[in-house]
Motif scaffolding. Structure first.
Motif, PDB file in Angstrom:
ATOM      1  N   LEU A 107      -5.666   0.872  -7.180  1.00 46.96           N
ATOM      2  CA  LEU A 107      -4.235   1.024  -7.469  1.00 46.96           C
ATOM      3  C   LEU A 107      -3.359   0.602  -6.291  1.00 46.96           C
ATOM      4  CD1 LEU A 107      -4.709   4.611  -8.895  1.00 46.96           C
ATOM      5  CD2 LEU A 107      -4.024   2.636 -10.271  1.00 46.96           C
ATOM      6  N   ASN A 108      -4.025   0.281  -5.167  1.00 44.93           N
ATOM      7  CA  ASN A 108      -3.350   0.019  -3.888  1.00 44.93           C
ATOM      8  C   ASN A 108      -2.576   1.243  -3.387  1.00 44.93           C
ATOM      9  OD1 ASN A 108      -2.928  -1.492  -1.610  1.00 44.93           O
ATOM     10  ND2 ASN A 108      -1.163  -2.609  -2.445  1.00 44.93           N
ATOM     11  N   VAL A 109      -3.172   2.407  -3.539  1.00 41.39           N
ATOM     12  CA  VAL A 109      -2.656   3.606  -2.873  1.00 41.39           C
ATOM     13  C   VAL A 109      -3.416   3.711  -1.549  1.00 41.39           C
ATOM     14  CG1 VAL A 109      -2.475   6.130  -2.932  1.00 41.39           C
ATOM     15  CG2 VAL A 109      -2.046   4.792  -5.005  1.00 41.39           C
ATOM     16  N   GLY A 110      -2.710   3.555  -0.435  1.00 47.48           N
ATOM     17  CA  GLY A 110      -3.358   3.504   0.868  1.00 47.48           C
ATOM     18  C   GLY A 110      -3.701   4.871   1.426  1.00 47.48           C
ATOM     19  N   LEU A 111      -2.928   5.884   1.002  1.00 43.51           N
ATOM     20  CA  LEU A 111      -3.121   7.214   1.573  1.00 43.51           C
ATOM     21  C   LEU A 111      -2.621   8.265   0.593  1.00 43.51           C
ATOM     22  CD1 LEU A 111      -3.329   8.535   4.834  1.00 43.51           C
ATOM     23  CD2 LEU A 111      -1.152   9.273   3.973  1.00 43.51           C
ATOM     24  N   MET A 112      -3.394   9.332   0.472  1.00 41.63           N
ATOM     25  CA  MET A 112      -2.934  10.456  -0.328  1.00 41.63           C
ATOM     26  C   MET A 112      -2.665  11.650   0.581  1.00 41.63           C
ATOM     27  SD  MET A 112      -4.782  12.697  -3.285  1.00 41.63           S
ATOM     28  CE  MET A 112      -4.456  11.643  -4.694  1.00 41.63           C
ATOM     29  N   VAL A 113      -1.518  12.278   0.372  1.00 39.56           N
ATOM     30  CA  VAL A 113      -1.216  13.528   1.064  1.00 39.56           C
ATOM     31  C   VAL A 113      -1.564  14.653   0.101  1.00 39.56           C
ATOM     32  CG1 VAL A 113       0.609  14.939   2.088  1.00 39.56           C
ATOM     33  CG2 VAL A 113       0.617  12.447   2.419  1.00 39.56           C
ATOM     34  N   SER A 114      -2.497  15.502   0.508  1.00 43.76           N
ATOM     35  CA  SER A 114      -2.885  16.623  -0.342  1.00 43.76           C
ATOM     36  C   SER A 114      -1.843  17.723  -0.235  1.00 43.76           C
ATOM     37  CB  SER A 114      -4.259  17.160   0.083  1.00 43.76           C
ATOM     38  OG  SER A 114      -4.389  18.512  -0.346  1.00 43.76           O
ATOM     39  N   ALA A 115      -1.247  18.070  -1.371  1.00 43.56           N
ATOM     40  CA  ALA A 115      -0.198  19.100  -1.408  1.00 43.56           C
ATOM     41  C   ALA A 115      -0.727  20.330  -2.138  1.00 43.56           C
ATOM     42  CB  ALA A 115       1.044  18.545  -2.095  1.00 43.56           C
ATOM     43  N   PRO A 122       0.842  -1.213   0.000  1.00 46.89           N
ATOM     44  CA  PRO A 122       0.000   0.000   0.000  1.00 46.89           C
ATOM     45  C   PRO A 122       0.873   1.257   0.000  1.00 46.89           C
ATOM     46  CG  PRO A 122      -0.458  -1.397   1.929  1.00 46.89           C
ATOM     47  CD  PRO A 122       0.654  -2.045   1.187  1.00 46.89           C
ATOM     48  N   ALA A 123       0.703   2.081  -1.014  1.00 42.32           N
ATOM     49  CA  ALA A 123       1.584   3.229  -1.193  1.00 42.32           C
ATOM     50  C   ALA A 123       0.978   4.480  -0.582  1.00 42.32           C
ATOM     51  CB  ALA A 123       1.843   3.459  -2.678  1.00 42.32           C
ATOM     52  N   ILE A 124       1.859   5.387  -0.159  1.00 41.07           N
ATOM     53  CA  ILE A 124       1.442   6.732   0.243  1.00 41.07           C
ATOM     54  C   ILE A 124       1.835   7.664  -0.893  1.00 41.07           C
ATOM     55  CG2 ILE A 124       1.864   8.643   1.839  1.00 41.07           C
ATOM     56  CD1 ILE A 124       2.290   6.564   4.046  1.00 41.07           C
ATOM     57  N   ASP A 125       0.851   8.326  -1.453  1.00 43.05           N
ATOM     58  CA  ASP A 125       1.144   9.320  -2.495  1.00 43.05           C
ATOM     59  C   ASP A 125       1.411  10.649  -1.791  1.00 43.05           C
ATOM     60  OD1 ASP A 125       1.232  11.176  -4.474  1.00 43.05           O
ATOM     61  OD2 ASP A 125      -0.655  10.602  -5.430  1.00 43.05           O
ATOM     62  N   PHE A 126       2.692  10.981  -1.656  1.00 44.14           N
ATOM     63  CA  PHE A 126       3.066  12.171  -0.891  1.00 44.14           C
ATOM     64  C   PHE A 126       2.850  13.449  -1.690  1.00 44.14           C
ATOM     65  CE2 PHE A 126       5.909  15.026   1.515  1.00 44.14           C
ATOM     66  CZ  PHE A 126       5.593  14.661   2.816  1.00 44.14           C
ATOM     67  N   HIS A 127       2.575  13.313  -2.975  1.00 44.61           N
ATOM     68  CA  HIS A 127       2.439  14.488  -3.830  1.00 44.61           C
ATOM     69  C   HIS A 127       1.069  14.429  -4.511  1.00 44.61           C
ATOM     70  CE1 HIS A 127       4.654  17.336  -6.869  1.00 44.61           C
ATOM     71  NE2 HIS A 127       3.418  17.734  -6.631  1.00 44.61           N
ATOM     72  N   GLY A 149       7.657  12.382  -7.943  1.00 45.76           N
ATOM     73  CA  GLY A 149       6.572  12.594  -8.905  1.00 45.76           C
ATOM     74  C   GLY A 149       7.027  13.262 -10.183  1.00 45.76           C
ATOM     75  N   ALA A 150       6.466  12.802 -11.297  1.00 46.18           N
ATOM     76  CA  ALA A 150       6.630  13.447 -12.606  1.00 46.18           C
ATOM     77  C   ALA A 150       8.058  13.456 -13.124  1.00 46.18           C
ATOM     78  CB  ALA A 150       6.073  14.875 -12.588  1.00 46.18           C
ATOM     79  N   VAL A 151       8.931  12.613 -12.565  1.00 43.06           N
ATOM     80  CA  VAL A 151      10.265  12.474 -13.168  1.00 43.06           C
ATOM     81  C   VAL A 151      10.550  11.006 -13.514  1.00 43.06           C
ATOM     82  CG1 VAL A 151      11.305  14.568 -12.250  1.00 43.06           C
ATOM     83  CG2 VAL A 151      11.367  12.499 -10.867  1.00 43.06           C
ATOM     84  N   GLN A 168      17.837   4.551   0.091  1.00 46.05           N
ATOM     85  CA  GLN A 168      16.486   4.001   0.288  1.00 46.05           C
ATOM     86  C   GLN A 168      15.715   4.700   1.409  1.00 46.05           C
ATOM     87  OE1 GLN A 168      16.797  -0.069   2.470  1.00 46.05           O
ATOM     88  NE2 GLN A 168      18.588   0.032   1.145  1.00 46.05           N
ATOM     89  N   ASP A 169      16.418   5.362   2.333  1.00 50.01           N
ATOM     90  CA  ASP A 169      15.724   6.053   3.427  1.00 50.01           C
ATOM     91  C   ASP A 169      15.367   7.495   3.073  1.00 50.01           C
ATOM     92  OD1 ASP A 169      15.837   3.898   5.308  1.00 50.01           O
ATOM     93  OD2 ASP A 169      17.992   4.285   5.480  1.00 50.01           O
ATOM     94  N   ARG A 170      15.682   7.933   1.871  1.00 51.74           N
ATOM     95  CA  ARG A 170      15.571   9.353   1.540  1.00 51.74           C
ATOM     96  C   ARG A 170      14.573   9.643   0.415  1.00 51.74           C
ATOM     97  NH1 ARG A 170      20.604  11.194   3.506  1.00 51.74           N
ATOM     98  NH2 ARG A 170      19.749  13.316   3.456  1.00 51.74           N
ATOM     99  N   ILE A 171      13.936   8.618  -0.150  1.00 52.31           N
ATOM    100  CA  ILE A 171      13.109   8.809  -1.350  1.00 52.31           C
ATOM    101  C   ILE A 171      11.657   8.436  -1.040  1.00 52.31           C
ATOM    102  CG2 ILE A 171      12.853   8.249  -3.803  1.00 52.31           C
ATOM    103  CD1 ILE A 171      15.808   7.243  -3.681  1.00 52.31           C
ATOM    104  N   LEU A 172      10.722   9.310  -1.442  1.00 48.73           N
ATOM    105  CA  LEU A 172       9.293   9.106  -1.175  1.00 48.73           C
ATOM    106  C   LEU A 172       8.543   9.026  -2.496  1.00 48.73           C
ATOM    107  CD1 LEU A 172      10.468  10.685   1.381  1.00 48.73           C
ATOM    108  CD2 LEU A 172       8.134  11.523   1.708  1.00 48.73           C
ATOM    109  N   PHE A 173       7.593   8.086  -2.548  1.00 47.74           N
ATOM    110  CA  PHE A 173       6.731   8.029  -3.723  1.00 47.74           C
ATOM    111  C   PHE A 173       5.754   9.202  -3.718  1.00 47.74           C
ATOM    112  CE2 PHE A 173       2.538   7.017  -5.458  1.00 47.74           C
ATOM    113  CZ  PHE A 173       2.885   6.940  -6.790  1.00 47.74           C
ATOM    114  N   GLY A 174       5.503   9.751  -4.892  1.00 47.15           N
ATOM    115  CA  GLY A 174       4.465  10.763  -5.083  1.00 47.15           C
ATOM    116  C   GLY A 174       4.131  10.790  -6.550  1.00 47.15           C
ATOM    117  N   LYS A 175       2.926  11.223  -6.878  1.00 44.85           N
ATOM    118  CA  LYS A 175       2.498  11.159  -8.277  1.00 44.85           C
ATOM    119  C   LYS A 175       2.364  12.534  -8.922  1.00 44.85           C
ATOM    120  CE  LYS A 175       0.557   9.931 -12.117  1.00 44.85           C
ATOM    121  NZ  LYS A 175       0.459  11.321 -12.615  1.00 44.85           N
TER     122      LYS A 175
END
Ligand SMILES: [Zn+2]
Length: 397
Positions: free
Chosen positions: A108-116, A80-85, A303-305, A324-331
Motif C-alpha cells: 500500500l506504500n505505508v512506510g510507517l505505522m504508529v500504534s495507537a 510513503p505514508a505514515i499511518d498515525f492512527h 481516520g474514518a471520516v 496543509q501543516d495541520r492534517i495527518l493521515f491515519g486509517k
C-alpha cells in the motif's frame, strides 16, 4: 369551432390520468414547509404519492450507478505514508505477524505505522522489543496509554511516573486517548471525569516537557447524540450498533464534550494535541478551521471520516491546502483493502465512486486532487515534525 383531434386525445389522457390517481387515492397535498406523510414522497411541489410497489428497505436498496466517467483507482500511495492512527493489536506482538503486516503495508506504500493501542508497562515493552528485534524495526512506532481510572489524590504522580517509564522504553507519544474520557470514565469520588479536569493537568504538562504528541479521540459523530429518526444521517449505523447511541439522559451532550476538549487544548498551549477523526468536524470544516486558527498547538488526524471529506471535494480541497501543516493521515481500524479509498480521494479528481462502508454513508465519494506538496505533508511530513521519536530514514525532509 373546430376542435383538433390531438386536443381531444390530450384531454382524454388528462382525465384518464386524473381518474387513475383519484382511484388509487395516493396523491396527498401538503402545505409549504410540511413533509410528506410516512410512506410517501413528493412527486410534484406540494403533492405526495406512495410507490405502487412495496419499497425495499434501506438495507437492501443498492442501486447500480449507470454513470460512466474516468476512474483512477490508486492501490499504492503516491508517497510513503505514515499511518498515525494504527490499531495493529497483536500484529506487533510476534515477529511473524509483524512481518506479515509490514508486507501488506509495503503493497500500500505505508512506510510507517504508529500504534495507537494505548500500550503501557510490560505489554508496551514486549511490543517494542518485538519491533526493535525484527528486520521491520523502522516500520512501526508505539504510543503510550494513560490509565484514567481512579483519578483522585495521588493519581497524577503515578501516571506521570508510568509515562516516563514508557517513554524510556521507547514510546513516542500518547494515545489514542479514548472517547471514554469524557463519555463514561468516573473519578474515584464517583463523578464523571471531565476532559478538562485540573487533576489531569500534570499529565499534559509532562507531555509538553517530554515532547510527546497527545493523540486524542473525543466523543463520536454528532448524530450519535441525536434522536434515531428518519432525519439521522447515521440511522443504519445506530440501528446496527446500539452501543454507539448516547442518549442525553445518560451521557453528556456532543457540545458539552467539545467544550471540555477545547478547554483542554487552550489551557495547555505548550502541549501538542492531535485530534483523532478531525475532531468529528469533517462535516463542518469551517469550525475545525476556526479551531486551528485559535489553537496553534492543535493538529488533526483524518481516520474514518473519509465519507465526509469525499462528499465535499471543493471545500475539502481548499481546506487541506489552507491547513496543509495541520492534517495527518491515519486509517484507524486495520484493514488493508480500505487504504486505497483514501489514496483515491486525496490523489485523484475522480467523480462519484463507492466508499468502503455502506453504513457510514449512503452517498458516493469524489477525489479532492491534492497538490503534491500538500500530499507529502499530510502523508508523512506533519507526523514527522510533530513526533520527534519517529525514524526519518525513509523520508528526506
Ligand atoms: Zn482509534
Amino acid at each position: 369551432m373546430r376542435i383538433s383531434r390531438s386536443f381531444v386525445t390530450a384531454l382524454v389522457a388528462f382525465f384518464l390520468g386524473a381518474a387513475v390517481v383519484a382511484q388509487r387515492g395516493q396523491s396527498t397535498p401538503i402545505k409549504p414547509g410540511e413533509e410528506c406523510p410516512a410512506g410517501m414522497t413528493e412527486v410534484r411541489p406540494g403533492q405526495c404519492q406512495a410507490p405502487t410497489m412495496p419499497p425495499p428497505s434501506i438495507v437492501d436498496y443498492r442501486p447500480r450507478s449507470t454513470l460512466v466517467v474516468p476512474a483512477h483507482p490508486v492501490p499504492r500511495a503516491k508517497y510513503p505514508a505514515i499511518d498515525f492512527h494504527g490499531h495493529p493489536g497483536d500484529r506487533i506482538m510476534s515477529a511473524g505477524a509483524l512481518a506479515t503486516m509490514v508486507s501488506e503495508l509495503d503493497s500500500l506504500n505505508v512506510g510507517l505505522m504508529v500504534s495507537a493501542d494505548n500500550l503501557s508497562g510490560e505489554r508496551l515493552r514486549q511490543a517494542i522489543a518485538t519491533i526493535a528485534g525484527s528486520p521491520q524495526k523502522d516500520r512501526v512506532r508505539v504510543l503510550a496509554g494513560i490509565d484514567f481510572r481512579d483519578v483522585g489524590p495521588g493519581w497524577a504522580d503515578k501516571a506521570v511516573r508510568q509515562l516516563e517509564a514508557d517513554v524510556r522504553a521507547g514510546a513516542v507519544g500518547v494515545g489514542e486517548i479514548a472517547k471514554s474520557l469524557g463519555l463514561s470514565i468516573r473519578k474515584r469520588d464517583g463523578s464523571r471525569l471531565r476532559i478538562d479536569d485540573p487533576d489531569l493537568d500534570p499529565i499534559w504538562d509532562a507531555c509538553a516537557r517530554l515532547n510527546l504528541p497527545v493523540f486524542i479521540h473525543t466523543a463520536d459523530p454528532q448524530e450519535f447524540f441525536q434522536p434515531i429518526d428518519d432525519h439521522n444521517e447515521r440511522w443504519l449505523e445506530l440501528a446496527l450498533f446500539p452501543g454507539r447511541r448516547y442518549p442525553s439522559d445518560r451521557f453528556p451532550s456532543f457540545e458539552e464534550l467539545m467544550t471540555e476538549r477545547d478547554n483542554l487544548f487552550r489551557r495547555h498551549p505548550r502541549t501538542t494535541f492531535v485530534a483523532a477523526h478531525m475532531g468529528w468536524h469533517a462535516n463542518d470544516l469551517a469550525r475545525l478551521g476556526r479551531m486551528f486558527d485559535a489553537m496553534p498547538n492543535l493538529s488533526a488526524e483524518l481516520g474514518a471520516v473519509l465519507y465526509d471529506i469525499g462528499r465535499q471535494p471543493r471545500v475539502a480541497h481548499d481546506f487541506f491546502v489552507k491547513y496543509q501543516d495541520r492534517i495527518l493521515f491515519g486509517k484507524d481500524a486495520y484493514e488493508p483493502s480500505e487504504y486505497p479509498y483514501y489514496w483515491r480521494v486525496f490523489e485523484t479528481r475522480d467523480d462519484y465512486f463507492d466508499y468502503y462502508r455502506h453504513y457510514h454513508a449512503f452517498w458516493k465519494l469524489y477525489g479532492i486532487d491534492l497538490p503534491d506538496p500538500v500530499l507529502k505533508k499530510v502523508y508523512y511530513a506533519n507526523a514527522l515534525r510533530l513526533t520527534p521519536g519517529l525514524p526519518r530514514g525513509a523520508w528526506r525532509q
